[in-house]
Design a protein around this motif. Structure first.
Motif, PDB file in Angstrom:
ATOM      1  N   ARG A  85       0.828  -1.202   0.000  1.00 51.62           N
ATOM      2  CA  ARG A  85       0.000   0.000   0.000  1.00 51.62           C
ATOM      3  C   ARG A  85       0.868   1.260   0.000  1.00 51.62           C
ATOM      4  O   ARG A  85       0.553   2.239  -0.693  1.00 51.62           O
ATOM      5  CB  ARG A  85      -0.938  -0.011   1.210  1.00 51.62           C
TER       6      ARG A  85
ATOM      7  N   GLU B 286       1.955   1.954  -3.446  1.00 55.68           N
ATOM      8  CA  GLU B 286       0.873   2.546  -4.236  1.00 55.68           C
ATOM      9  C   GLU B 286       0.659   4.017  -3.888  1.00 55.68           C
ATOM     10  O   GLU B 286       0.390   4.850  -4.769  1.00 55.68           O
ATOM     11  CB  GLU B 286      -0.428   1.795  -3.988  1.00 55.68           C
TER      12      GLU B 286
ATOM     13  N   PRO C 190       3.839   6.934  -5.403  1.00 56.11           N
ATOM     14  CA  PRO C 190       4.316   6.575  -6.744  1.00 56.11           C
ATOM     15  C   PRO C 190       5.549   7.399  -7.126  1.00 56.11           C
ATOM     16  O   PRO C 190       5.701   8.551  -6.714  1.00 56.11           O
ATOM     17  CB  PRO C 190       3.133   6.922  -7.652  1.00 56.11           C
TER      18      PRO C 190
END
Length: 301
Positions: A24, A27, A30
């Motif tokens: 996570r 994500e 980035p």
């Protein structure tokens, strides 16, 4: 991370939680091109470099007590880990602890530079609150606001930052046992306490359950820091993945210095017993959190 073989349930949960949180974070942070990409790279370097992931694990497991899934707690867990990583980046800076090793790797200011490290810490700090404010974290705006307010208090001058200021103050060397306890309840314990409370906030649990988790977290956080002092006194940089003996070299008062090794171990053991009793209200549902308290006591890094 040391996982104790006699607790296979905890072994699996810790590993699975750490993997989910790392994914996570990947994500949520980035990579970016251009000049600003350097600070993103530094943020990712800190956040994705492993570690125990204990605080996000506590978020996930406290939420699980109330029937919430890992996914439902994952954004909050990642936000807590962002705050923890920011604090480590700043704590390692030459102006503070001046450490060159963290989690077995060069610290952020060594790998990049001081200015980038400051910005990377700032970036993780602010991004954590953006994550909590996101609708994906919880559908109820009141819950998101409570999470934001709770993490801000745990991280700021009434919590972690306040504890760090005491740690840097001239009075630090002269603290007695009460003073050291207060310092560590702020510097280390406040974020651990929020991590446990966050699961109850996400589940909109009642006050009795919240208080039990706060009490558990208070004992757990203090035991965690006492074990840290013991490891700093007895372990090696190679085993810990970070420098050892810094507090002793700086003449800082510690639990080991105040109580001796045996006394510090006894205090940590007593706190863990108390932490486990705080979970009685949850019955067998709290078995993993109960095992976590013992893991904190017996960890070797």
């Amino acid at each position: 991370m040391t996982i104790l073989k006699e607790r296979p349930g905890l072994d699996h949960r810790l590993g699975a939680s750490a993997e989910l949180v790392t994914r996570r974070l990947d994500e949520l942070l980035p990579e970016a091109a251009g000049p600003r990409g350097r600070v993103i790279e530094a943020m990712r370097y800190s956040a994705l470099s492993g570690g125990k992931r204990l605080r996000p694990f506590l978020v996930i497991e406290s939420a699980r007590l109330f029937g919430l899934s890992e996914e439902a707690a994952l954004n909050t867990a990642a936000a807590v880990e962002m705050i923890h990583c920011y604090s480590l980046i700043h704590d390692d800076l030459p102006a503070m602890d001046d450490s060159d090793l963290r989690r077995g790797h060069p610290t952020v200011h060594v790998r990049f530079d001081d200015a980038t490290a400051v910005l990377a810490g700032d970036g993780l700090l602010t991004e954590a609150f953006a994550v909590l404010a996101d609708l994906k974290t919880h559908g109820d705006a009141a819950v998101r606001c409570e999470l934001i307010a709770g993490l801000a208090k745990a991280s700021g001058a009434a919590g972690m930052v306040g504890g760090q200021m005491i740690d840097l103050s001239p009075e630090r060397d002269r603290l007695d046992l009460t003073g050291i306890t207060n310092l560590q309840e702020l510097k280390t314990g406040a974020l651990i306490a929020f991590s446990c409370k966050a699961g109850a906030i996400l589940a909109q649990a009642g006050q009795a359950e919240r208080q039990s988790l706060r009490d558990y977290a208070g004992k757990l956080g203090l035991a965690f820091q006492i074990v840290d002092d013991l490891l700093d006194s007895e372990s090696t940089p190679e085993a810990l993945g970070k420098p050892t003996g810094q507090d002793q070299a700086a003449g800082k008062a510690t639990f080991v210095g105040q109580l001796g090794v045996a006394g510090a171990r006894d205090m940590a053991s007593g706190l863990v017993d108390q932490a486990r009793r705080c979970l009685d209200i949850f019955g067998d549902r709290a078995s993993i959190l109960s095992q976590t308290a013992t893991f904190v006591l017996e960890r070797t890094r």
